[in-house]
Design a protein around this motif. Structure first.
Motif, short mmCIF file in Angstrom:
data_model
loop_
_atom_site.label_atom_id
_atom_site.label_comp_id
_atom_site.label_asym_id
_atom_site.label_seq_id
_atom_site.Cartn_x
_atom_site.Cartn_y
_atom_site.Cartn_z
N ALA A 29 0.84 -1.20 0.00
CA ALA A 29 0.00 0.00 0.00
C ALA A 29 0.87 1.24 0.00
O ALA A 29 1.97 1.25 0.53
N ASP A 30 0.35 2.32 -0.62
CA ASP A 30 1.11 3.56 -0.68
C ASP A 30 1.04 4.32 0.63
O ASP A 30 2.06 4.75 1.17
N GLN A 31 -0.18 4.50 1.14
CA GLN A 31 -0.36 5.27 2.36
C GLN A 31 -1.06 4.42 3.42
O GLN A 31 -2.02 3.71 3.13
N PRO A 32 -0.57 4.47 4.66
CA PRO A 32 -1.20 3.66 5.71
C PRO A 32 -2.54 4.25 6.12
O PRO A 32 -2.75 5.47 6.06
N GLU A 85 5.59 -1.95 8.99
CA GLU A 85 6.54 -1.00 8.40
C GLU A 85 6.96 -1.43 7.00
O GLU A 85 7.27 -0.59 6.15
N ASN A 120 4.97 -3.02 4.87
CA ASN A 120 3.83 -2.72 4.00
C ASN A 120 3.61 -1.22 3.84
O ASN A 120 3.14 -0.77 2.78
N TYR A 121 3.94 -0.47 4.88
CA TYR A 121 3.74 0.99 4.85
C TYR A 121 5.05 1.68 5.27
O TYR A 121 5.23 2.03 6.45
#
Length: 701
Positions: A2-5, A51, A53-54
């Motif tokens: 994902a780009d943004q958590p 961390e 993943n995001y």
């Protein structure tokens, strides 16, 4: 990925970070774990996955940053915001009492309050927090500049990556302390190293220092290090009291581990009582300590007491006695150094002393052997304290075994067979072989290539030993002929095209140096880097140094003929020539003269210059050299300039700056907390100047 958590992911990451740090403190600081290892690992793994993943969630103060960063190729330097000073030492109650008496007289106080603390035997570390977040970590270094070990420091579990509480974004706080390895964890580490076939550490101090300076911080992360905070350095926009006991309480609240054995004590009686209690507790502690430190608790009193040289007047370390053990002097070897000194080295039946297994100890020279009256086969007492080289104190018993053998300095060099002589009053026996002696040649080449001399990166002991053995190097000048053997070097085991080309490039780079470095690199006996600097500053050119050296014997003869008393002769010699330099006395001057009088040394110098070694030629001073021949000493803190800045101004005007006060000094520039150098200048009647007065001389006004 994902780009943004999401908000939920960010909240969970923050919650995990707080929880893991709390468990870290419970486990590593309080020694009272609150969850099982499996539960801790699950929390840590969840944070690592979040961390990954995001990436935006990964902060510099995240607990995951304690696992280590990729290996570093070298340590960069960090200048401390506030200098890290050394401590004066004392070794008995009388010396501690004199320290207290001196402070009480100076401050006009009947009884002083001290902060008493154990003196950790580890590795000093300076931490810099900006906005409450760890920005950098550096070793003590020379007190002003240290090595950057930030990635390694982040791996220390009890070291806060973010301070508790609120801090302004641009606030700065330096925290000083000691990195140590607890004894219990040290023993487990060593057991693991032995099981894996690796060499164990000698003691917890070496383990801590070695772990902190690993190039691969992932290795540091595996080592059970702890950080104990004991002081504060630079602080900007951080409100902290100047009372040390309250500073330590604040550090504890900020999240640091502070020794539980720190106390406030009254007067020297309180210091002595604390020292005795800590000496009794010492064997029971899980952390190595080598003494106690006593600091004035009151900030105003510390400011008034000030500093002397590189140590505060308001603090002292009371060291524990050096440990002594008894073992057998089994044999004696003789080592040959750079200047031909033949040094006897005792071979001992291995014995543990001061946390280290000792099998060798220096016997220094024949005079020391006679004074201590030791023989091969004797039972001897060995002493070691801290990093001090082990020494033989003397025989352990009045009676000695019947089969002992006297220690005799060899008549011939054990390396080359040349004669070994003692000249005049010199206590040291020396090989007369010069560079014909392989041992002297190896040591001379190591010195020549060292960082403070010609600084030839890649030409270390291993390379020099191999090149000397293969007759590639027979003098320092041969270093600059190694390019002729490039292809052969590449074929040598352990070498390669890149490493050989890097070495040859470093050799070529070293040709551009300074006169001071070149003089130091020559290895003139008794001439260290400071004396080499003095010679270069005074004479400006190599030819002028040569002429002064060659003239010295004639100068001594002339002065001896003109003056009948020893004092008159010494006074006359100190006014001109080599002896006019503050750093040069009779012995050093003789060594310089002997070196330049030796035809072989002259030949090597000429060959080095022919190889292309050069340095900047002296420039004509902008001030017309008005201070030529004038020598200054600078002492204390100046109001507007640093010592280096004023020294540069003096040098530009043709003057020079020496390190010690003597009758050869013309002016002493005095700043705040000048100390003993100011007192020495007054006793010799030397003119004292403040900064403004010195600048007036520099400017010719």
């Amino acid at each position: 990925m994902a780009d943004q958590p999401s908000v939920a992911a960010a909240d969970r990451a923050a919650e995990l970070a707080r929880s893991i740090e709390a468990h870290n403190r419970a486990y590593y600081v309080d020694d009272e774990p609150t969850i099982s290892d499996a539960e801790y690992d699950a929390l840590f793994r969840e944070l690592v996955d979040l961390e990954a993943n995001y990436p935006a969630l990964k902060r510099v103060d995240s607990p995951t940053q304690r696992v280590g960063a990729p290996p570093s190729t070298a340590f960069s330097s960090i200048t401390h915001g506030q200098a890290m000073f050394s401590l004066a030492n004392c070794f008995n109650d009388d010396e501690l009492t004199r320290f207290d008496d001196s402070l009480r007289r100076e401050l006009g106080v009947e009884t002083l309050t001290y902060n008493a603390e154990p003196k950790f035997d580890g590795s000093a570390l300076n931490l810099r927090y900006v906005g409450g977040v760890l920005e950098s970590a550096a070793t003590r270094g020379d007190g002003t500049v240290g090595e950057a070990v930030t990635p390694n420091a982040r791996t220390i579990r009890n070291l806060p990556l973010r301070l508790a509480g609120e801090f302004a974004a641009d606030s700065v706080l330096e925290v000083r302390g000691e990195v140590v390895m607890p004894r219990s964890r040290f023993e487990r580490l060593n057991a693991g190293l032995v099981d894996s076939g690796n060499k164990p550490f000698a003691n917890p101090r070496n383990a801590a220092a070695g772990s902190l300076r690993q190039l691969d911080s992932a290795i540091t992360a595996e080592r059970p290090l702890m950080f104990y905070a004991y002081g504060i350095g630079q602080r900007i926009d951080v409100a902290i009291t100047d009372r040390i006991s309250e500073q330590l309480e604040r550090l504890d609240r900020l999240g640091f581990t502070v020794s539980p054995h720190i106390e406030r004590v009254q007067g020297v009686a309180g210091c002595i009582d604390y020292y005795q209690r800590m000496a009794e507790r010492r064997p029971e502690l899980d952390v190595e300590i080598d003494g106690c430190v006593f600091k004035l608790d009151d900030g105003a009193q510390r400011a008034e007491a000030g500093f002397v040289a590189r140590a505060p007047r308001w603090a002292i370390a009371r060291k524990f006695p050096a440990e002594e053990v008894v073992t057998t002097l089994a044999d004696v070897d003789f080592q040959v150094g750079r200047t031909g000194a033949v040094t006897p080295v005792a071979k001992l039946v291995p014995v543990a002393v001061g946390g280290v297994t000792v099998s060798n100890a220096s016997l220094h020279n024949a005079d020391e052997i006679a004074r201590k009256d030791v023989r091969i086969g004797d039972q001897v007492r060995i002493r070691r304290a801290g990093d001090v080289i082990p020494e033989i104190v003397g025989r352990a018993a009045a009676e000695r075994p019947a089969d002992t053998r006297a220690i005799e300095i060899p008549a011939a060099c054990p390396e080359c067979g040349s004669a070994v002589d003692r000249v005049g009053d010199d206590a040291i026996a020396r090989c007369t072989g010069g560079l014909v002696c392989p041992a002297q040649l190896r040591e001379a080449l190591k010195h020549f290539a060292s960082k403070s001399a010609m600084d030839i990166d890649g030409l270390g002991e291993r390379q020099i030993v191999a090149f000397v053995a293969d007759n590639l190097l027979a003098s320092p000048a041969d270093i600059y002929r190694l390019y002729q053997y490039r292809d052969a070097l590449i074929e040598r085991p352990g070498y390669g095209e890149k490493s050989v080309d890097n070495l040859l490039a470093a050799i070529e780079t070293s040709k551009n140096t300074t006169l001071a470095r070149f003089l130091y690199a020559l290895g003139i006996r008794e001439v260290g880097s400071v004396t080499a600097d003095s010679l270069a500053e005074r004479y400006k050119t190599l030819d002028a140094v040569r002429m002064a050296a060659l003239d010295y014997p004639d100068q001594v003869a002339r002065v001896s003929a003109e003056h009948s008393t020893k004092k008159a002769q010494e006074d006359a010699l100190s006014e001109t020539g080599l002896r006019a330099l503050p750093d040069i006395g009779p012995r050093v001057a003789e060594c310089i003269a002997e070196f330049f009088a030796e035809p072989q040394n002259q030949r090597v110098i000429d060959e080095l210059l022919a190889a292309g070694i050069v340095w900047p030629q002296p420039e004509v001073s902008v001030a017309g050299g008005e201070l030529a021949g004038v020598t200054f000493v600078i002492t204390g803190r100046l109001p507007t300039l640093t010592k280096d800045e004023l020294e540069a101004r003096i040098n530009a005007a043709g003057g020079r700056v020496a390190s010690n006060v003597s009758k050869k000094i013309d002016y002493v520039v005095v700043g705040e907390d000048a100390g003993s150098k100011q007192e020495r200048a007054a006793s010799l009647g030397i003119t004292q100047l403040n900064e403004a007065g010195a600048l007036a001389l520099v400017d010719g006004s």
